[in-house]
Scaffold this motif. Sequence first.
Motif, mmCIF file in Angstrom:
data_model
loop_
_atom_site.group_PDB
_atom_site.id
_atom_site.type_symbol
_atom_site.label_atom_id
_atom_site.label_comp_id
_atom_site.label_asym_id
_atom_site.label_seq_id
_atom_site.Cartn_x
_atom_site.Cartn_y
_atom_site.Cartn_z
ATOM 1 N N ALA A 195 0.981 -1.294 0.274
ATOM 2 C CA ALA A 195 -0.040 0.051 -0.180
ATOM 3 C C ALA A 195 0.872 1.225 0.030
ATOM 4 O O ALA A 195 0.527 2.085 -0.717
ATOM 5 N N GLU A 196 2.061 1.139 0.749
ATOM 6 C CA GLU A 196 2.622 2.388 0.669
ATOM 7 C C GLU A 196 3.563 2.653 -0.838
ATOM 8 O O GLU A 196 3.934 3.913 -0.858
ATOM 9 N N ARG A 197 3.526 1.657 -1.439
ATOM 10 C CA ARG A 197 4.038 1.967 -2.716
ATOM 11 C C ARG A 197 3.203 1.767 -3.934
ATOM 12 O O ARG A 197 3.252 2.718 -4.759
ATOM 13 N N GLU A 198 2.112 1.592 -3.849
ATOM 14 C CA GLU A 198 0.874 1.311 -4.812
ATOM 15 C C GLU A 198 -0.284 2.079 -4.453
ATOM 16 O O GLU A 198 -1.050 2.211 -5.420
ATOM 17 N N GLY A 199 -0.476 2.581 -3.288
ATOM 18 C CA GLY A 199 -1.690 2.854 -2.896
ATOM 19 C C GLY A 199 -2.449 2.133 -2.149
ATOM 20 O O GLY A 199 -2.441 1.018 -2.398
ATOM 21 N N GLY B 268 -5.332 -20.773 0.976
ATOM 22 C CA GLY B 268 -6.538 -20.331 0.177
ATOM 23 C C GLY B 268 -6.271 -18.904 -0.148
ATOM 24 O O GLY B 268 -5.311 -18.257 0.496
ATOM 25 N N GLU B 269 -7.242 -18.148 -0.905
ATOM 26 C CA GLU B 269 -7.164 -16.919 -1.041
ATOM 27 C C GLU B 269 -7.495 -15.920 0.051
ATOM 28 O O GLU B 269 -8.570 -16.454 0.930
ATOM 29 N N VAL B 270 -6.853 -15.022 0.584
ATOM 30 C CA VAL B 270 -7.072 -14.167 1.640
ATOM 31 C C VAL B 270 -7.056 -12.612 0.862
ATOM 32 O O VAL B 270 -6.029 -12.227 0.225
ATOM 33 N N ALA B 271 -8.148 -12.083 1.296
ATOM 34 C CA ALA B 271 -8.447 -10.509 0.869
ATOM 35 C C ALA B 271 -7.691 -9.711 1.937
ATOM 36 O O ALA B 271 -8.058 -9.921 3.175
ATOM 37 N N ILE B 272 -7.063 -8.933 1.653
ATOM 38 C CA ILE B 272 -6.910 -7.583 2.448
ATOM 39 C C ILE B 272 -7.268 -6.275 2.147
ATOM 40 O O ILE B 272 -7.052 -5.837 1.037
ATOM 41 N N GLU B 273 -7.752 -5.296 3.050
ATOM 42 C CA GLU B 273 -8.027 -3.988 2.877
ATOM 43 C C GLU B 273 -7.193 -3.219 3.696
ATOM 44 O O GLU B 273 -6.769 -3.401 4.626
ATOM 45 N N THR B 274 -6.506 -2.196 2.791
ATOM 46 C CA THR B 274 -5.699 -1.158 3.689
ATOM 47 C C THR B 274 -6.269 0.373 3.385
ATOM 48 O O THR B 274 -6.804 0.549 2.501
ATOM 49 N N SER B 275 -5.893 0.876 4.415
ATOM 50 C CA SER B 275 -6.251 2.291 4.597
ATOM 51 C C SER B 275 -5.326 3.134 5.533
ATOM 52 O O SER B 275 -4.321 2.525 6.118
ATOM 53 N N GLY C 6 -2.029 9.091 10.062
ATOM 54 C CA GLY C 6 -0.772 9.202 9.223
ATOM 55 C C GLY C 6 -0.111 7.795 9.388
ATOM 56 O O GLY C 6 1.104 7.531 8.870
ATOM 57 N N ALA C 7 -0.784 6.484 9.692
ATOM 58 C CA ALA C 7 -0.343 5.459 9.645
ATOM 59 C C ALA C 7 -1.217 4.425 8.673
ATOM 60 O O ALA C 7 -2.416 4.633 8.762
ATOM 61 N N VAL C 8 -0.641 3.375 8.297
ATOM 62 C CA VAL C 8 -1.308 2.472 7.142
ATOM 63 C C VAL C 8 -1.824 1.376 7.909
ATOM 64 O O VAL C 8 -1.050 0.748 8.764
ATOM 65 N N ARG C 9 -3.234 0.888 7.835
ATOM 66 C CA ARG C 9 -3.876 -0.068 8.481
ATOM 67 C C ARG C 9 -4.115 -1.146 7.508
ATOM 68 O O ARG C 9 -4.603 -0.894 6.449
ATOM 69 N N ALA C 10 -4.104 -2.515 8.091
ATOM 70 C CA ALA C 10 -4.451 -3.318 7.198
ATOM 71 C C ALA C 10 -5.268 -4.448 7.769
ATOM 72 O O ALA C 10 -5.248 -4.675 8.969
ATOM 73 N N ALA C 11 -6.342 -4.807 7.165
ATOM 74 C CA ALA C 11 -7.305 -5.648 7.771
ATOM 75 C C ALA C 11 -7.421 -6.885 6.885
ATOM 76 O O ALA C 11 -7.825 -6.756 5.578
ATOM 77 N N PHE C 12 -7.250 -8.104 7.217
ATOM 78 C CA PHE C 12 -7.429 -9.301 6.348
ATOM 79 C C PHE C 12 -8.535 -10.019 6.869
ATOM 80 O O PHE C 12 -8.769 -10.240 7.867
ATOM 81 N N THR C 13 -9.140 -10.923 6.018
ATOM 82 C CA THR C 13 -10.319 -11.821 6.187
ATOM 83 C C THR C 13 -9.869 -13.232 6.093
ATOM 84 O O THR C 13 -9.400 -13.617 4.800
ATOM 85 N N SER C 14 -9.715 -14.056 7.186
ATOM 86 C CA SER C 14 -9.321 -15.310 7.217
ATOM 87 C C SER C 14 -10.164 -16.258 6.080
ATOM 88 O O SER C 14 -11.209 -15.856 5.699
ATOM 89 N N VAL C 15 -9.385 -17.384 5.994
ATOM 90 C CA VAL C 15 -10.205 -18.482 5.193
ATOM 91 C C VAL C 15 -11.366 -18.785 6.097
ATOM 92 O O VAL C 15 -11.334 -18.615 7.157
#
Length: 288
Positions: free
Chosen positions: A86-90, A101-108, A112-121
Motif C-alpha cells: 500500500a505504501e508503494r501502490e496506494g 487459500g485466497e485471503v483478501a486484505i483491505e488497506t487504509s 498518518g499510519a497505514v492499517r491493514a485488515a485481512f479476512t481469514s479463510v
Amino acid sequence: MTDAPEILRYTAFADDPEGGNPAGVVLDASALDEADMQRIAAEVDYAETAFITGESDGARVVRYFSPIAQVPFCGHATVATAVAIAEREGHGTIRFATPVGEVAIETSEADGAVRAAFTSVEPETAPLPDDVLESLLDLFGITRADLDGRHPPLLAYAGNRHPVLVLRDADVFDGFAFDPAAARALMDAQGWSATIIVLHRLPDAADGGLRFEARNPFPVGRITEDPATGAAAAATGAYLRALGAVTPPARVLIEQGRHVGRPSELVVDIPERGGIVVSGRAVPIHAG
C-alpha cells in the motif's frame, strides 16, 4: 539466484518499531526457489518472512517461512506485506493466494499510519483430546483448575491449527513458563505449524466488547514466544463464535507482546458467518 532480492523489515500490530511482531517482506521473490526462501528466512531470523513469488488470477502468490520451516499462513506477515504494498501502490483491496487459500486484505490510512485488515479463510473448531490437553497443562505447569470455565479448551483453525487455552487467574497467566524444546516436540507431534494460544480475559471494553490478553508460545530458532499473532487472533475469533461467547457481528480486542517486551494490539471482527477479520497497523523497521 544471481541478484539478491530486496528484503524489507516491518513490524505489525503496532505503530512503534519497538512494538509489534517483526516480519521480513520480499515483494519480488519470483527468482527464488524454496531453498533460497528458507535460507533468507533463517538469515532474517524473525518469526516469519513473506515472499511474493508471482500472480495467479489477479492474486499475488505469497509463501511464508519461519527460520526453520514453511508455514501455511502468517497473519502478521500478511499485514506487514499488505502495508508495504500500500505504501508503494496506494490503498485499497489486495488479494493474496496463500497455501491455505485466497485471503483478501483491505488497506487504509488513519492518523498518518497505514492499517491493514485481512479476512481469514473459512474457520473451524474441533474438540481438544484429553490426552493432548494434559500434555499442554504439563508443558506449562498448570492444572485444569487454572482454566477459565467460561471458555473451555478447543482446537481452532483460521489458516493454521491452534490449541486454545484460557486461564482464569492473571498471576497464573503471567507466571507460566515452558521448555522450548518440549513445546516444539509437542507441536511437531500434533502437526501444529504455528502457535499455541494462551489467553486471559480482561475486563470488558466500555461498549461491552470482549478483551483478552494473549501469549503465544512459538519456539523457532531464538524465538520462544510470539509478540503478535494474526492467524491466532483469527482462530480466537473462530473459537469465540463457536462457543457462543459473542453475538456477531462483534469486535474483540487482543493485547499481546507484553511478556516479550513488544506490546501489540490486534482488532478482531467476528461476522455471523465466514472468515474472521483481523486488523492492525504496521510500520517499517529501519536499519540501525
